[in-house]
Design an enzyme around this catalytic site. Structure first.
Site, PDB file in Angstrom:
ATOM      1  N   GLU A 262     -15.161  38.732 -63.119  1.00  0.00           N
ATOM      2  CA  GLU A 262     -14.689  38.086 -61.890  1.00  0.00           C
ATOM      3  C   GLU A 262     -14.466  36.614 -62.169  1.00  0.00           C
ATOM      4  O   GLU A 262     -15.272  35.979 -62.846  1.00  0.00           O
ATOM      5  CB  GLU A 262     -15.752  38.112 -60.774  1.00  0.00           C
ATOM      6  CG  GLU A 262     -16.058  39.428 -60.146  1.00  0.00           C
ATOM      7  CD  GLU A 262     -17.156  39.277 -59.073  1.00  0.00           C
ATOM      8  OE1 GLU A 262     -17.190  38.262 -58.350  1.00  0.00           O
ATOM      9  OE2 GLU A 262     -17.995  40.183 -58.995  1.00  0.00           O
ATOM     10  N   GLU A 316     -10.634  39.677 -47.662  1.00  0.00           N
ATOM     11  CA  GLU A 316     -11.472  40.738 -47.069  1.00  0.00           C
ATOM     12  C   GLU A 316     -12.147  40.213 -45.807  1.00  0.00           C
ATOM     13  O   GLU A 316     -13.082  39.423 -45.880  1.00  0.00           O
ATOM     14  CB  GLU A 316     -12.510  41.208 -48.095  1.00  0.00           C
ATOM     15  CG  GLU A 316     -11.882  41.885 -49.301  1.00  0.00           C
ATOM     16  CD  GLU A 316     -12.885  42.126 -50.417  1.00  0.00           C
ATOM     17  OE1 GLU A 316     -13.765  42.983 -50.247  1.00  0.00           O
ATOM     18  OE2 GLU A 316     -12.799  41.434 -51.450  1.00  0.00           O
ATOM     19  N   LYS A 319     -16.191  40.171 -45.038  1.00  0.00           N
ATOM     20  CA  LYS A 319     -17.208  39.557 -45.894  1.00  0.00           C
ATOM     21  C   LYS A 319     -17.956  38.489 -45.107  1.00  0.00           C
ATOM     22  O   LYS A 319     -17.353  37.672 -44.427  1.00  0.00           O
ATOM     23  CB  LYS A 319     -16.563  38.932 -47.136  1.00  0.00           C
ATOM     24  CG  LYS A 319     -16.028  39.984 -48.088  1.00  0.00           C
ATOM     25  CD  LYS A 319     -15.919  39.454 -49.494  1.00  0.00           C
ATOM     26  CE  LYS A 319     -17.274  39.455 -50.156  1.00  0.00           C
ATOM     27  NZ  LYS A 319     -17.179  39.183 -51.602  1.00  0.00           N
ATOM     28  N   GLU A 325     -15.305  32.870 -48.482  1.00  0.00           N
ATOM     29  CA  GLU A 325     -15.633  34.220 -48.946  1.00  0.00           C
ATOM     30  C   GLU A 325     -14.587  35.247 -48.530  1.00  0.00           C
ATOM     31  O   GLU A 325     -14.380  36.242 -49.217  1.00  0.00           O
ATOM     32  CB  GLU A 325     -17.003  34.657 -48.395  1.00  0.00           C
ATOM     33  CG  GLU A 325     -18.180  34.020 -49.100  1.00  0.00           C
ATOM     34  CD  GLU A 325     -18.278  34.434 -50.567  1.00  0.00           C
ATOM     35  OE1 GLU A 325     -18.136  35.627 -50.849  1.00  0.00           O
ATOM     36  OE2 GLU A 325     -18.482  33.551 -51.416  1.00  0.00           O
TER      37      GLU A 325
END
Ligand SMILES: *[C@@H]1O[C@H](CO)[C@@H](O)[C@H](O)[C@H]1NC(C)=O
Ligand SMILES: *[C@@H]1O[C@H](CO)[C@@H](O)[C@H](O)[C@H]1NC(C)=O
Ligand SMILES: *[C@@H]1O[C@H](CO)[C@@H](O)[C@H](O)[C@H]1NC(C)=O
Length: 446
Positions: A262, A316, A319, A325
């Site tokens: 990542e 997303e 999250k 985030e």
């Protein structure tokens, strides 16, 4: 402007061919996290990645069969993750074989599972029980894969940079005391023996200050000098990888391959946070893609390539935590790019990802309950939808999941009922999308 001589014309052509071929040769992975309630179904995402982008590797944070099946026949390499909770039992050979039989055998080789991550950032959990069983679980899973004849599937586990007790300057890199010889020695020995990568998650985003923003974003900057090696680092990503290298080298494992599980940069954060904007995220990810495709490696690892997975494919929405985030995605849930990093086939505008006002499809919402999906199938199929294709032998029977079947039936109903937004409501479990969900021989009408 004077016309170019034939020799110059040729030179220009060669440069253009070089630029073109270096663009088409882009190889990059992404993390496909799905902590969201507004993402398209996995089959649609897999088709999108395959047909519209240069992304050739995808990493999942779990081993959800709907997602693994979605990549069947796409040629995209998949990294799946065995949940942290499976680690204690995976250390048992019998259980590891059962795990492979349940989570790999049904999908492989139709889906090109190329790597299995055993848990995620286990060292960061500080859970001594899990940590002690991590390497035995990796060994036992690897043996189970071999026993099943799946020799090409690699085994590893991703680490946060918290595994290092020192990393600045990079030459001082070392693993935390207590874990270095007991855990990392045996783990690196496993990686060397099995020719598998040690996976780290380096995030310059979590290391920059106002002063080092350009250094973190691969922009022109004064550099950082490492007096022990005489290396002048020009970007934080190189420095972080070389700190990992120094720690591995200290234990005698500098030759073991490294992969980047990542890394990424958010495009949005709290309004007062410097260094976060669409342009900053684009700068980081564009330069990262160029860097890992350059084949140049890092100062301590010249000419090495690092299998790299950007975090993340999508923004997303579910999250938790700070705004950033939820904004690490390269793409929005409707599959439009948040910014251009050169990974769309045919370029930004020619890639066909812009919403088209005329062609729209209706698909099931990810996360809808099985009951809701079944109700939608029943409703659509008894109200005019073409449901032959999702019966055994039909073009859309595979993947044989409620989510995939519901999407097909719901779209068929939506198209026949008149394509009004309300025809795709399905008690708020339907989503209208501008991207064709068709895959293989399964064609969604529009
Ligand atoms: C592994 O698990 C099996 C099945 O649960 C059990 O019978 C066996 O004793 C276990 N082996 C070890 C070494 O713990
Ligand atoms: C490091 O490189 C930068 C950029 O090329 C340069 O400006 C700087 O003077 C160098 N520093 C040292 C100590 O060599
Ligand atoms: C890296 O590649 C370059 C260009 O091919 C070559 O000149 C150099 O010797 C290589 N370095 C190492 C350490 O392999």
């Amino acid at each position: 402007m004077a016309p170019l001589s034939p020799a110059k014309t040729l030179a220009v052509l060669m440069v253009m061919i070089h630029l073109f071929s270096s663009v088409t040769a882009v190889s990059i992975g992404v993390n496909y996290g799905a902590f969201a309630d507004n993402l398209p179904p996995p089959a649609q995402v897999a088709t999108f990645i395959k047909e519209r982008t240069y992304i050739n590797r995808v990493k999942l944070f779990d081993c959800n069969p709907d997602f693994i099946r979605a990549f069947a026949g796409t040629g995209i390499s998949l990294m799946i993750t065995a949940p942290n909770g499976d680690i204690p039992s995976l250390a048992n050979a019998t259980a590891a074989r059962a795990w492979v039989a349940a989570n790999v055998a049904p999908f492989y080789p139709a889906t090109d599972i190329s790597l299995i991550a055993v848990g995620n950032e286990i060292m960061a959990t500080s859970d001594k029980f899990l940590i002690a069983r991590l390497v035995p679980a990796m060994r036992s899973l690897s043996a189970a894969l071999s026993a099943a004849g799946f020799h090409k599937i690699r085994v590893s586990t991703p680490h946060s940079l918290g595994i290092l007790s020192a990393s600045e300057p990079p030459s001082s890199g070392r693993f935390r005391r207590g874990y270095d010889r007991v855990i990392f020695g045996p783990m690196l020995k496993f990686h060397r023996e099995t020719k598998t990568p040690f996976i780290v998650n380096p995030y310059p985003y979590f290391g920059y200050t106002d002063r080092t923003l350009d250094y973190a974003l691969f922009r022109p900057n004064p550099g950082k000098y490492d007096p022990a090696t005489g290396i002048n680092y020009t970007n934080m990503f190189d420095a972080q990888l070389d700190a990992v290298y120094a720690a591995m080298n200290r234990l005698g494992y500098g030759d073991v391959e490294i992969a980047v599980g990542e890394t990424g940069w958010p495009s949005m954060a709290e309004p007062n946070q410097a260094g976060v904007s669409v342009e900053d995220a684009r700068s980081f990810n564009l330069n990262l893609i160029r860097k890992v495709n350059s084949g140049k490696g890092t100062p301590r690892m010249p000419n090495r390539t690092f299998e790299t997975y950007i975090f993340s494919l999508f923004n997303e929405d579910l999250k938790p935590g700070p705004i950033a985030e939820r904004n690490f995605g390269l793409f929005r849930p409707d599959l439009t790019p948040v910014y251009d990093v050169g990974i769309l086939r045919g370029g930004q505008s020619g890639g066909g990802v812009q919403p088209s006002p005329t062609r729209r499809w209706c698909v099931a919402q990810l996360g809808a309950s099985n009951q809701a999906l079944q109700d939608n199938i029943d409703y659509a199929c008894s109200n005019g939808a073409d449901c032959k294709q999702i019966e055994v032998g039909g073009a859309c029977f595979e993947p044989n999941t409620l989510l995939a079947h519901a999407s097909f039936a719901m779209n068929s109903y939506f198209q026949k009922a008149g394509r009004h937004d309300f025809n795709c409501d399905f008690s708020q479990t339907g989503v209208i999308t501008a991207t064709d969900p068709s895959y293989g021989t399964c064609k969604f009408s529009s």
